[in-house]
Design a protein around this motif. Structure first.
Motif, PDB file in Angstrom:
ATOM      1  N   ASP A 103       0.822  -1.206   0.000  1.00  0.00           N
ATOM      2  CA  ASP A 103       0.000   0.000   0.000  1.00  0.00           C
ATOM      3  C   ASP A 103       0.859   1.259   0.000  1.00  0.00           C
ATOM      4  O   ASP A 103       0.566   2.221  -0.729  1.00  0.00           O
ATOM      5  CB  ASP A 103      -0.927   0.015   1.228  1.00  0.00           C
ATOM      6  N   PHE A 104       1.895   1.284   0.821  1.00  0.00           N
ATOM      7  CA  PHE A 104       2.749   2.470   0.869  1.00  0.00           C
ATOM      8  C   PHE A 104       3.475   2.661  -0.462  1.00  0.00           C
ATOM      9  O   PHE A 104       3.595   3.785  -0.967  1.00  0.00           O
ATOM     10  CB  PHE A 104       3.763   2.364   2.010  1.00  0.00           C
ATOM     11  N   GLN A 105       3.964   1.573  -1.029  1.00  0.00           N
ATOM     12  CA  GLN A 105       4.670   1.689  -2.310  1.00  0.00           C
ATOM     13  C   GLN A 105       3.727   2.142  -3.422  1.00  0.00           C
ATOM     14  O   GLN A 105       4.137   2.873  -4.330  1.00  0.00           O
ATOM     15  CB  GLN A 105       5.334   0.357  -2.649  1.00  0.00           C
ATOM     16  N   TRP A 106       2.470   1.751  -3.330  1.00  0.00           N
ATOM     17  CA  TRP A 106       1.502   2.215  -4.325  1.00  0.00           C
ATOM     18  C   TRP A 106       1.224   3.705  -4.147  1.00  0.00           C
ATOM     19  O   TRP A 106       1.088   4.446  -5.132  1.00  0.00           O
ATOM     20  CB  TRP A 106       0.223   1.407  -4.213  1.00  0.00           C
ATOM     21  N   ASP A 107       1.179   4.156  -2.899  1.00  0.00           N
ATOM     22  CA  ASP A 107       1.030   5.595  -2.669  1.00  0.00           C
ATOM     23  C   ASP A 107       2.223   6.370  -3.229  1.00  0.00           C
ATOM     24  O   ASP A 107       2.061   7.468  -3.795  1.00  0.00           O
ATOM     25  CB  ASP A 107       0.890   5.878  -1.168  1.00  0.00           C
ATOM     26  N   LEU A 120       1.630   6.655  -6.916  1.00  0.00           N
ATOM     27  CA  LEU A 120       0.581   7.631  -7.236  1.00  0.00           C
ATOM     28  C   LEU A 120       1.072   9.059  -7.050  1.00  0.00           C
ATOM     29  O   LEU A 120       0.760   9.949  -7.855  1.00  0.00           O
ATOM     30  CB  LEU A 120      -0.643   7.383  -6.359  1.00  0.00           C
ATOM     31  N   ALA A 121       1.835   9.293  -5.987  1.00  0.00           N
ATOM     32  CA  ALA A 121       2.314  10.645  -5.709  1.00  0.00           C
ATOM     33  C   ALA A 121       3.236  11.157  -6.808  1.00  0.00           C
ATOM     34  O   ALA A 121       3.345  12.376  -7.021  1.00  0.00           O
ATOM     35  CB  ALA A 121       3.037  10.679  -4.363  1.00  0.00           C
ATOM     36  N   ASN A 122       3.890  10.243  -7.506  1.00  0.00           N
ATOM     37  CA  ASN A 122       4.828  10.645  -8.559  1.00  0.00           C
ATOM     38  C   ASN A 122       4.211  10.643  -9.952  1.00  0.00           C
ATOM     39  O   ASN A 122       4.740  11.287 -10.859  1.00  0.00           O
ATOM     40  CB  ASN A 122       6.055   9.727  -8.532  1.00  0.00           C
ATOM     41  N   PRO A 144      -3.977  12.852  -3.104  1.00  0.00           N
ATOM     42  CA  PRO A 144      -4.141  12.372  -1.719  1.00  0.00           C
ATOM     43  C   PRO A 144      -3.048  11.398  -1.272  1.00  0.00           C
ATOM     44  O   PRO A 144      -2.720  11.343  -0.079  1.00  0.00           O
ATOM     45  CB  PRO A 144      -5.510  11.692  -1.747  1.00  0.00           C
ATOM     46  N   ALA A 145      -2.469  10.660  -2.214  1.00  0.00           N
ATOM     47  CA  ALA A 145      -1.404   9.723  -1.835  1.00  0.00           C
ATOM     48  C   ALA A 145      -0.193  10.457  -1.277  1.00  0.00           C
ATOM     49  O   ALA A 145       0.464   9.974  -0.346  1.00  0.00           O
ATOM     50  CB  ALA A 145      -0.992   8.883  -3.051  1.00  0.00           C
TER      51      ALA A 145
END
Length: 538
Positions: free
Chosen positions: A50-54, A57-59, A82-83
């Motif tokens: 989940d954190f790696q997916w955020d 998304l943030a990038n 939001p990520a």
């Protein structure tokens, strides 16, 4: 389709505790830190899918600037996915910004550095405002202006988008860059004791931070000013974001050009002493450039090692093929040396630092910033290549990391700026060199090639120091050797740390590969080191 059966592809590297899986980090925290229990939990978090997916998304959903609202009113706001807010919120909640200030003492800066490292390892863009808040607290701690106590409490708080405040800085201008004395932004004192700033800044990273330290000209010279985005009555302080920078990397973090037009600020320190006032923030940001680069090196070698353990070619797993074993081992040497250097530097920034430690960190921060950060991009490229074509695609994190690493070498002093800073220290603060050589000299006797290099660099330092003091020295000749000196001092520091604190296989191999048998390319290691033992640490 029957042709789409997936064979011989490495699984995603998720579900790994990034703290416990990194022996160099664990050992460094145990040696110099207080061993904060939160690091284990944070390692689990940042290693999760989940954190790696955020982070992804943030990038891929980059910040967007909104200069005006739909009615035409100036708002100057940057919208983030939001990520991004989830990532930075997790980091702030765990004190990656100011935990060392909130609970100072021996090892506090090391624990904070390790926390910062873990989050920056997976998503580096958010680390910019986190780092600047950590660094800005160094100025706030010594400041006295209206509302300072409230801002101090907010800087130490951990409730992102609630009670916590993030701090930034705005120093450089388009006509001067690193030469901040060429700044043209003006500050005029008002009757109520505030100052009004007028001018521009060419780089203002994280412009949605809550307040900034800004350099501006006064009648007495450059001053340092505390500039909030919102004034005490919650009205908007004039802070016009003109555009966001289209950067090579660091895409999740907004960097901007801003204009001040009657922008309210409070003087920090004395008029004319702005550079001296802001230097503690610069020094700690340089420290975080070293930590951030080391974090990126860890991501790079960990991803590369994971891939080669799961990928086979020509009848054998890649990691078991000697040429690849040497590459992964060499990447680990670089990563481990950078990690130890970052944590040792952090320890020198603790509140209990002695005068000798302060002198050591003055020089060691500069040479580490020079060497470690310059080694970052090449390290990321070599790790990327280990993944072959996969590494070159945006579906895997190392392409992003490759674009990210150069910023650490550019921010807060590029190579020449740092190398010349080393020369200034040699001319003005010789005690920093005495403390530095006392520290690195503790490894004397551990390696013949290290001992020879220690003697050679000591002699080089004396020679360049004599040139700095000699009246007849041709203009600029010490500067021509500044980069050589900075690089060799940095290598000595890294070698001394791994020789003293890493397993013998790592220390011996690093000394041999970086001093006794240096190569510009990874994987060209001398015969003898236990490469399998080094690879296991990756």
């Amino acid at each position: 389709m029957i042709t789409h059966e997936i064979l011989n592809q490495a699984p995603d590297r998720v579900g790994v505790n990034e703290f416990l899986a990194n022996p160099a980090l664990v050992e460094g925290v145990r040696r110099w830190g207080r061993g904060a229990a939160g690091l284990d939990e944070a390692g689990e978090l940042v290693g999760s899918a989940d954190f790696q997916w955020d982070a992804e998304l943030a990038n891929t959903h980059e910040p967007v600037l909104h200069t005006h609202d739909r009615h035409g009113a100036r708002i100057d706001e940057v919208e983030y996915h939001p990520a991004y807010h989830r990532v930075i919120g997790d980091a702030v909640a765990r004190g990656a910004h100011t935990s060392a200030w909130a609970t100072p003492g021996p090892g506090a800066s090391v624990d904070r550095a390790a926390m910062f490292y873990l989050f920056a390892q997976v998503e580096p863009g958010h680390a910019c405002p986190v780092s600047m808040t950590h660094a800005g607290a160094a100025i706030l701690a010594e400041s006295d202006f209206p509302g300072r106590d409230t801002w101090w409490a907010r800087a130490l708080a951990t409730g992102y988008r609630a009670d916590a405040a993030l701090l930034g800085m705005a120093m450089t201008e388009k006509q001067g860059g690193s030469d901040v004395r060429a700044n043209t932004t003006r500050a005029e004192r008002t009757a109520d004791g505030t100052w009004l700033l007028t001018g521009h800044k060419w780089f203002c990273s994280a412009p949605m931070s809550d307040a900034f330290f800004v350099l501006a000209q006064t009648d007495a010279g450059l001053g340092c000013f505390f500039v909030p985005r919102a004034l005490p009555d919650q009205s908007r302080n004039p802070f016009a974001i003109q555009r966001l920078k289209d950067k090579l990397g660091n895409r999740s973090n907004a960097s901007s050009e801003v204009e001040f037009d009657g922008t309210v600020g409070w003087l920090v320190g004395e008029p004319g002493l702005g550079i001296r006032t802001i230097l503690p923030m610069v020094s700690r940001t340089r420290l975080d450039c070293v930590i951030g680069t080391a974090a990126g090196m860890r991501q790079s070698v960990a991803e590369a090692a994971w891939h080669v353990r799961h990928r086979a070619a020509f009848g054998r797993t890649l990691v078991d093929q000697p040429a690849m074993t040497a590459v992964i081992a060499d990447l680990q040497l670089e990563s481990e040396a950078a990690t130890l250097t970052a944590l040792r530097l952090a320890r020198a920034h603790d509140a209990d630092a002695s005068p000798t430690e302060l002198a050591f960190r003055r020089l060691a921060t500069a040479v580490a910033k020079y060497l470690v950060c310059k080694r970052g991009p090449g390290h990321a490229y070599e790790a990327l290549e280990c993944l072959g074509g996969n590494g070159y695609t945006e579906a895997f994190p190392l392409a992003r990391r490759y674009r990210e690493q150069p910023v650490m070498a550019v921010w807060e002093g590029s190579g020449n700026v740092i190398a010349l800073d080393v020369l200034r220290a040699l001319g003005r603060e010789p005690e920093s060199f005495e403390a530095f050589f006392d520290e690195v000299g503790a490894a004397r006797g551990a390696s013949r090639v290290f001992d020879a290099e220690l003697d050679a660099v000591t002699a080089l330092t004396r020679e360049i120091g004599a040139e700095l003091r000699a009246e007849g020295t041709p203009a600029g000749s010490p500067e021509l050797r500044a980069r050589e000196l900075a690089g060799r001092l940095g290598t000595l520091l890294e070698a001394s740390l791994v020789l003293r604190h890493s397993p013998a296989a790592v220390g011996d191999a690093f000394a041999a590969a970086r001093i006794g048998h240096p190569s510009a390319l990874y994987g060209a290691l001398p015969a003898g080191p236990d490469l399998a033992a080094i690879v296991a640490r990756a």
